[in-house]
Write an enzyme that holds these catalytic residues in place. Structure first.
Site, PDB file in Angstrom:
ATOM      1  N   SER A 199       0.846  -1.196   0.000  1.00 32.29           N
ATOM      2  CA  SER A 199       0.000   0.000   0.000  1.00 32.29           C
ATOM      3  C   SER A 199       0.886   1.253   0.000  1.00 32.29           C
ATOM      4  O   SER A 199       1.768   1.371  -0.829  1.00 32.29           O
ATOM      5  CB  SER A 199      -0.974  -0.037   1.174  1.00 32.29           C
ATOM      6  OG  SER A 199      -1.985   0.937   1.007  1.00 32.29           O
ATOM      7  N   GLU A 253      -8.628  -4.754  -6.508  1.00 34.89           N
ATOM      8  CA  GLU A 253      -8.389  -3.515  -5.764  1.00 34.89           C
ATOM      9  C   GLU A 253      -8.458  -2.287  -6.662  1.00 34.89           C
ATOM     10  O   GLU A 253      -8.184  -2.352  -7.860  1.00 34.89           O
ATOM     11  CB  GLU A 253      -7.060  -3.571  -5.025  1.00 34.89           C
ATOM     12  CG  GLU A 253      -5.828  -3.832  -5.853  1.00 34.89           C
ATOM     13  CD  GLU A 253      -4.570  -3.829  -4.988  1.00 34.89           C
ATOM     14  OE1 GLU A 253      -4.280  -2.781  -4.391  1.00 34.89           O
ATOM     15  OE2 GLU A 253      -3.894  -4.875  -4.922  1.00 34.89           O
ATOM     16  N   HIS A 293      -6.744  -5.752  -1.938  1.00 36.18           N
ATOM     17  CA  HIS A 293      -5.648  -4.892  -1.523  1.00 36.18           C
ATOM     18  C   HIS A 293      -4.928  -5.514  -0.325  1.00 36.18           C
ATOM     19  O   HIS A 293      -5.539  -6.196   0.495  1.00 36.18           O
ATOM     20  CB  HIS A 293      -6.211  -3.516  -1.148  1.00 36.18           C
ATOM     21  CG  HIS A 293      -5.179  -2.492  -0.826  1.00 36.18           C
ATOM     22  ND1 HIS A 293      -4.265  -2.053  -1.750  1.00 36.18           N
ATOM     23  CD2 HIS A 293      -4.911  -1.801   0.318  1.00 36.18           C
ATOM     24  CE1 HIS A 293      -3.477  -1.145  -1.197  1.00 36.18           C
ATOM     25  NE2 HIS A 293      -3.840  -0.987   0.058  1.00 36.18           N
TER      26      HIS A 293
END
Length: 304
Positions: free
Chosen positions: A146, A242, A272
């Site tokens: 991320s 995602e 994700h």
């Protein structure tokens, strides 16, 4: 659809995202986020030790019998606002164990208490500390997911800018590169992504940059606008469910055009931050094996 375990992971995310919507209290968001560690199993033979990494709190995850010459320098997720190394420790422990290399998880400062570039400064300082400890740059991989996937790449760009030796490899999982959220998948995959939303990412970006005068398109944080030339070999993986799929795909196109050796892979049905399924989700365990093999090759980790 994927395995039942992969579907359970998506349901866990959906429940967590619903809890986020009940409050705008950052402290509560942080408490909710820490529950993500429940998705991963405890990796066997991995021990943990807190350390001061040149003034930066960090957590070692050390698999039994692992190399003493190689390191995975890990940056956690959470948009620079939530999360911690303790949330990531089990998932990263699986990757470290599969690779046969210790991981150093950086506890970088969080926004809004500490705005950008406090986070990238901390990752850089932890990297400098590893170099000062005698680790060779070529035997260090910078990894993360991320916003941590952003920081994994960003560290190499900072090292290039500041004249530090470049790490040997970059592993970026589910990266958030475009802080301005200009990619079509942000809205196009909104119904598939059970964790992230445009609203949530906008809030994280605002909190990260509040009062800094740094634009969301600034190449120091938005790698969709950065000069990628000279990056070490880079592996980018993402889930096809995602909203950040375009971040990975567009980065790979730009990096290859800049002459970077890039490997890009997608996990079908993956959400994700797929790494949180390590040890419990078969698709994620397969991905961990692929990533570990790539890391061993790029870092020159001897076969155990």
């Amino acid at each position: 659809m994927g395995s039942p375990e992969l579907q359970h992971m998506a349901a866990f995310y959906e429940d967590m995202a619903a809890k986020f919507l009940l409050t705008d209290n950052i402290g509560v968001w942080r408490d909710i986020s820490e529950s993500l560690h429940l998705l991963a199993s405890e990796p066997e033979g991995v021990t943990y030790r807190e350390v001061d990494a040149g003034g930066v709190p960090a957590l070692w995850a050390v698999p039994a019998g692992s190399s003493s010459e190689h390191v995975l320098l890990h940056s956690h997720s959470g948009g620079s606002v939530v999360a911690s190394p303790w949330m990531d420790r089990k998932a990263v422990g699986h990757l470290a164990r599969a690779t046969g290399v210790p991981a150093l998880l950086v506890d970088f400062r969080l926004a809004p208490e500490h705005a950008f570039p406090a986070q990238t400064d901390d990752v850089r300082d932890a990297y400098r500390w590893l170099l000062d400890q005698g680790y060779e740059a070529a035997k260090i991989a910078t990894v993360g997911h991320s916003i941590g996937g952003n920081y994994a790449v960003n560290l190499a760009l900072v090292a290039r800018r500041e004249g530090l030796p470049l790490p040997g490899a970059v592993l970026s999982m589910s990266p958030w590169f475009d802080i301005a959220l200009d990619n079509p998948s942000i809205d196009g995959k909104a119904e598939l992504d059970k964790m992230l939303s445009r609203t949530q990412l906008t809030a994280f970006g605002d909190l990260m940059l509040e009062g800094t005068g740094v634009a969301k398109t600034d190449p120091r944080i938005n790698l969709q606008h950065a000069d990628l030339a000279g990056l070490p070999p880079t592996f980018v993986l993402y889930g096809d469910q995602e909203i950040l799929t375009d971040d990975s795909e567009r980065f790979a196109v730009r990096a290859r055009a800049a002459g970077v050796h890039v490997r890009l892979e997608v996990i079908p049905g993956g959400q994700h931050n797929f790494l949180f399924g390590a040890g419990k989700v078969p698709e994620i365990d397969e991905a961990v094996g692929v990533m570990a093999a790539w890391l061993r090759e790029k870092l020159g980790v001897p076969a155990s």
